[in-house]
Motif scaffolding. Structure first.
Motif, PDB file in Angstrom:
ATOM      1  N   CYS A  49       0.881  -0.889  -0.020  1.00 38.39           N
ATOM      2  CA  CYS A  49       0.090  -0.144  -0.170  1.00 38.39           C
ATOM      3  C   CYS A  49       0.893   1.352  -0.176  1.00 38.39           C
ATOM      4  O   CYS A  49       1.896   1.401   0.742  1.00 38.39           O
ATOM      5  N   TRP A  51       0.326   4.037   0.985  1.00 36.92           N
ATOM      6  CA  TRP A  51       0.145   4.713   2.198  1.00 36.92           C
ATOM      7  C   TRP A  51       0.701   4.414   3.475  1.00 36.92           C
ATOM      8  O   TRP A  51       1.249   5.010   4.416  1.00 36.92           O
ATOM      9  N   CYS A  52       0.594   2.881   3.790  1.00 33.45           N
ATOM     10  CA  CYS A  52       1.117   2.391   4.802  1.00 33.45           C
ATOM     11  C   CYS A  52       2.100   1.239   4.795  1.00 33.45           C
ATOM     12  O   CYS A  52       2.650   1.028   5.844  1.00 33.45           O
ATOM     13  N   CYS A  62      -4.584  -0.055   0.605  1.00 33.62           N
ATOM     14  CA  CYS A  62      -5.268  -1.073   1.420  1.00 33.62           C
ATOM     15  C   CYS A  62      -6.788  -0.451   1.900  1.00 33.62           C
ATOM     16  O   CYS A  62      -7.092   0.574   1.980  1.00 33.62           O
ATOM     17  N   CYS A  65      -6.344   1.946   4.803  1.00 30.92           N
ATOM     18  CA  CYS A  65      -6.030   3.351   4.587  1.00 30.92           C
ATOM     19  C   CYS A  65      -7.277   3.902   3.903  1.00 30.92           C
ATOM     20  O   CYS A  65      -7.406   5.315   3.967  1.00 30.92           O
TER      21      CYS A  65
HETATM   22 ZN   LIG Z   1      -2.418   1.159   3.635  1.00 39.35          ZN
END
Ligand SMILES: [Zn+2]
Ligand SMILES: [Zn+2]
Length: 235
Positions: A49, A51-52, A62, A65
């Motif tokens: 992902c 973002w994370c 994901c 997120c």
């Molecule tokens: Zn994520």
């Protein structure tokens, strides 16, 4: 200033000769031919992902997120946190193995964020420590990673530094995951103007992203245009 300081510390910053794990002769990255694959197997793929850095098929955002959008714009972890990297970071962070700083920075450079070269950065921030923690530990492990990264072509040491104060709280690693969000709530205060700035945050390890997210929240609240994060390892 830092460059000359690092030069003057050259002898004691130099790790002992030989592979970091077994003292055999070095092949690359301070590891021998047998130990190098142990690090290489931890290299983060792009199937995460954005973002994370959780594993995610095709590198899609994901579900977590999508439900709770983080305040930062992107996050890249160079490695998964597992043996032997976990042990090396523990030594670096908690047992005063300063000499690992240039090695860990070199390991980060082995797998840098793909988006880094496209960012027009205005400033770089190493995750700050509170004064109390800095006193206990003697150094900021993320600041040292940043200083060694800034000797590479990836990050310029010329980027303006953003001053941030952090209050003393119990270490995140000592708390259950749920309490980590409350523990960092309101701990940061930003001392410079970050309005419309594109910023890069450097940290050593990310687990819940709670600390990065809280700092990104403050920076965005102060007008930062974007906050991108690059960490050595994701737990
Ligand atoms: Zn994520
Ligand atoms: Zn070895």
């Amino acid at each position: 200033m830092w460059q000359s300081f690092l030069k003057s510390c050259d002898s004691w910053l130099k790790p002992s000769q030989g592979c970091l794990l077994c003292h055999d002769s070095i092949e690359r990255l301070h590891l021998c031919a047998d130990c190098l694959p142990l690090l290489q197997q931890l290299i983060m793929s792009e199937q995460v992902c954005p973002w994370c850095a959780h594993l995610s098929v095709g590198g899609a955002i994901c579900g977590e997120c999508q439900q709770n959008m983080p305040y930062f714009d992107r996050l890249w972890a160079s490695y998964h946190l597992a043996f032997p990297l976990h042990q090396i970071i523990t030594e670096y962070k908690f047992h005063k193995q300063w000499s690992y700083a240039p090695i860990l920075a070199a390991w980060m450079q082995e797998n840098p964020p793909k988006w880094l070269s496209d960012l027009a950065l205005d400033g770089v921030i190493a995750m700050p420590l509170s004064r109390g923690r800095l006193f206990e530990r003697g150094y900021n492990q993320s600041e040292w990673l940043f200083q060694f990264l800034s000797t590479s072509s990836l990050i310029s040491s010329q980027h303006s530094k953003v001053k941030i104060r952090r209050l003393y709280r119990p270490p995140q690693s000592s708390l259950p995951l749920q309490q980590r969000y409350e523990n960092v709530d309101g701990v940061f205060s930003i001392q410079n103007d970050v309005n419309e700035r594109h910023l890069l945050l450097i940290d050593d390890v990310v687990t819940t992203c709670a600390t990065l997210n809280e700092l990104a929240r403050k920076l965005k609240g102060a007008g930062a245009a974007s906050v991108s994060c690059w960490v050595l390892a994701k737990a």
